[in-house]
Design a protein around this motif. Structure first.
Motif, short mmCIF file in Angstrom:
data_model
loop_
_atom_site.label_atom_id
_atom_site.label_comp_id
_atom_site.label_asym_id
_atom_site.label_seq_id
_atom_site.Cartn_x
_atom_site.Cartn_y
_atom_site.Cartn_z
N VAL A 1 -26.47 -13.45 -4.67
CA VAL A 1 -26.38 -14.63 -5.53
C VAL A 1 -25.14 -15.46 -5.20
CG1 VAL A 1 -26.11 -15.42 -7.91
CG2 VAL A 1 -27.69 -13.54 -7.39
N LEU A 2 -24.00 -14.79 -5.03
CA LEU A 2 -22.75 -15.49 -4.78
C LEU A 2 -22.85 -16.36 -3.53
CD1 LEU A 2 -19.79 -15.62 -5.91
CD2 LEU A 2 -19.23 -13.89 -4.18
N LYS A 3 -23.39 -15.82 -2.47
CA LYS A 3 -23.49 -16.59 -1.22
C LYS A 3 -24.47 -17.75 -1.37
CE LYS A 3 -24.18 -12.98 1.49
NZ LYS A 3 -24.32 -12.14 2.71
N ARG A 4 -25.56 -17.53 -2.08
CA ARG A 4 -26.49 -18.64 -2.31
C ARG A 4 -25.84 -19.73 -3.16
NH1 ARG A 4 -32.38 -17.38 -4.36
NH2 ARG A 4 -32.58 -19.58 -3.69
N ALA A 5 -25.08 -19.32 -4.17
CA ALA A 5 -24.43 -20.30 -5.04
C ALA A 5 -23.45 -21.18 -4.27
CB ALA A 5 -23.71 -19.59 -6.19
N ALA B 1 -18.79 -17.79 -8.52
CA ALA B 1 -18.94 -18.76 -7.44
C ALA B 1 -18.20 -20.04 -7.75
CB ALA B 1 -20.43 -19.04 -7.19
N ARG B 2 -18.30 -20.54 -8.98
CA ARG B 2 -17.61 -21.77 -9.35
C ARG B 2 -16.10 -21.56 -9.42
NH1 ARG B 2 -21.55 -21.57 -13.23
NH2 ARG B 2 -20.12 -21.69 -15.00
N THR B 3 -15.69 -20.41 -9.93
CA THR B 3 -14.26 -20.11 -10.02
C THR B 3 -13.60 -20.12 -8.65
OG1 THR B 3 -14.57 -18.77 -12.02
CG2 THR B 3 -12.56 -18.38 -10.74
N PHE B 4 -14.18 -19.39 -7.71
CA PHE B 4 -13.59 -19.30 -6.38
C PHE B 4 -13.74 -20.59 -5.59
CE2 PHE B 4 -14.19 -14.65 -7.17
CZ PHE B 4 -12.85 -14.31 -7.11
#
Length: 403
Positions: A136-140, A87-90
């Motif tokens: 998780v990705l979408k929540r992040a 999530a942080r990378t993208f």
């Protein structure tokens, strides 16, 4: 209705009919390739994933720094990095690129390829992990407060990211697959669900299955649909088919030479030893998408207006491998046939990758967009693109390059 056009780039010159030239990471070639798509009017380029090939996020960052508007669709396999890190990378890449990033989720279709990166889960578990990963990705990307998670595959406490995507509410998600598990997970999460190029009837059935899965997941709006092809175009039908058979003869006589995501020493990953060589005990490929392409090829080489399956059969359907053959007008109308059944994104790439991308931008994309604009202005039924062909550049399409 607008239609999105996606191309595909790699970091060196290679295809099923072209042996690799130059270093694996060729920065100058990568930029020429990307700029050809940007100049040609493509909306995005796909940057593929392979277990031994350059990292897609680094390729995307390089391209983003040297282009102005081209979107970047980065293939990503869940499971090799934590979803919080992804999530942080993208999100960081999306900020630096000015909001041009999308992520293409691939759960993995071959056990051997997954194991090269240390993943020993079976297919069903990979899709279950992808489902949790995307939750998780979408929540992040969207949660404003710290949150914790305890699931089957991931566990963390008090996660919070200060970097947010430039795009709001989040980065777009594309999703590939043709199995029931793929429909279920992609139907739940995908903004755009990506399919390989099958005949119209089979594609329509897949679209219906994806929409059913999205409805079962509680979605009120289904995902968009992407379909992928390898157009082979020339100024006349005869020249296009001559070129198509040169492509096929090269693959049949020499085997596929390479791809963006598998260097030549991994030719078994392309099915180059002949169809079935990378498959299960029944001689079929492991992934359902490849099996579907081979089934279409078994029914006949030519389907609908211009879909040609011989190249899929010759490569063992190792990836996007069905062609659309004909003049730009014929192929444009064939692409519009898919739009008419609900396709919203067209992913096209050639067997002569760079020069084909240039030709598509000059001769193919304008025809499709002209017809769509005509429909929007007149609210009429679909017509032939030849009835209102736009002014085209004087440079001819070159038949047979690199075949």
């Amino acid at each position: 209705m607008p239609v999105e056009f996606i191309g595909m780039i790699g970091t060196h010159d290679v295809s099923e009919t072209r042996a690799a030239r130059g270093p694996l990471v060729d920065p100058a070639y990568t930029l020429r390739f990307a700029r050809a798509h940007e100049d040609g009017g493509f909306d995005r380029v796909l940057i593929g994933y392979g277990s031994s090939t350059p990292d897609g996020t680094q390729v995307a960052a390089h391209v983003a720094a040297h282009t102005e508007r081209l979107g970047l669709l980065v293939a990503h396999r869940p499971g090799f990095v934590a979803p919080t890190l992804a999530a942080r990378t993208f999100a960081t890449l999306d900020q630096f690129s000015g909001g041009r990033v999308a992520v293409h989720i691939i759960s993995g279709g071959r056990d051997a390829e997954q194991r090269r990166d240390g993943d020993y889960l079976d297919k069903e578990d990979r899709y279950a992990r992808t489902d949790e990963y995307l939750d998780v990705l979408k929540r992040a990307w969207t949660e404003r407060e710290p949150f914790s998670h305890e699931g089957r595959f991931y566990r963390f406490a008090d996660f919070h990211s200060e970097v947010r995507p430039n795009q709001q509410p989040r980065i777009p998600l594309y999703f590939g697959g043709s199995s029931e598990a793929a429909y279920r997970v992609g139907g739940k999460h995908a903004d755009t669900f990506a399919l390989w190029g099958e005949p119209l009837a089979e594609t329509a059935a897949q679209i219906a299955a994806i929409r059913d899965a999205a409805a079962a997941a509680g979605r009120t709006e289904p995902p968009g649909i992407s379909v992928s092809f390898r157009p082979i175009i020339a100024p006349t039908e005869e020249l296009a088919w001559e070129r198509a058979h040169r492509v096929l003869d090269t693959i049949r006589s020499e085997g596929p030479k390479g791809s963006f995501t598998a260097p030549r020493h991994e030719r078994e990953a392309l099915g180059s030893a002949r169809p079935g060589s990378t498959g299960d005990a029944d001689g079929q490929p492991e992934n359902i998408g490849s099996r579907r392409l081979l089934a279409a090829a078994a029914k006949g080489e030519l389907h609908d207006r211009a879909l040609w399956t011989a190249t899929a059969a010759a490569t063992g359907a190792a990836g996007n491998s069905t062609a659309l053959v004909g003049t730009p007008e014929t192929v444009a109308q064939a692409l519009l046939d898919y739009v008419d059944i609900g396709v919203t994104t067209l992913l096209i790439r050639g067997y002569d990758p760079l020069d084909d991308a240039i030709d598509y931008g000059r001769h193919l994309l304008p025809l499709v967009r002209q017809e769509l604009a005509h429909r929007a202005r007149t609210s009429t039924a679909p017509t032939s693109v030849s009835d209102h062909t736009p002014d085209m550049p004087s440079a001819p399409v070159v038949a047979g390059r690199g075949a």
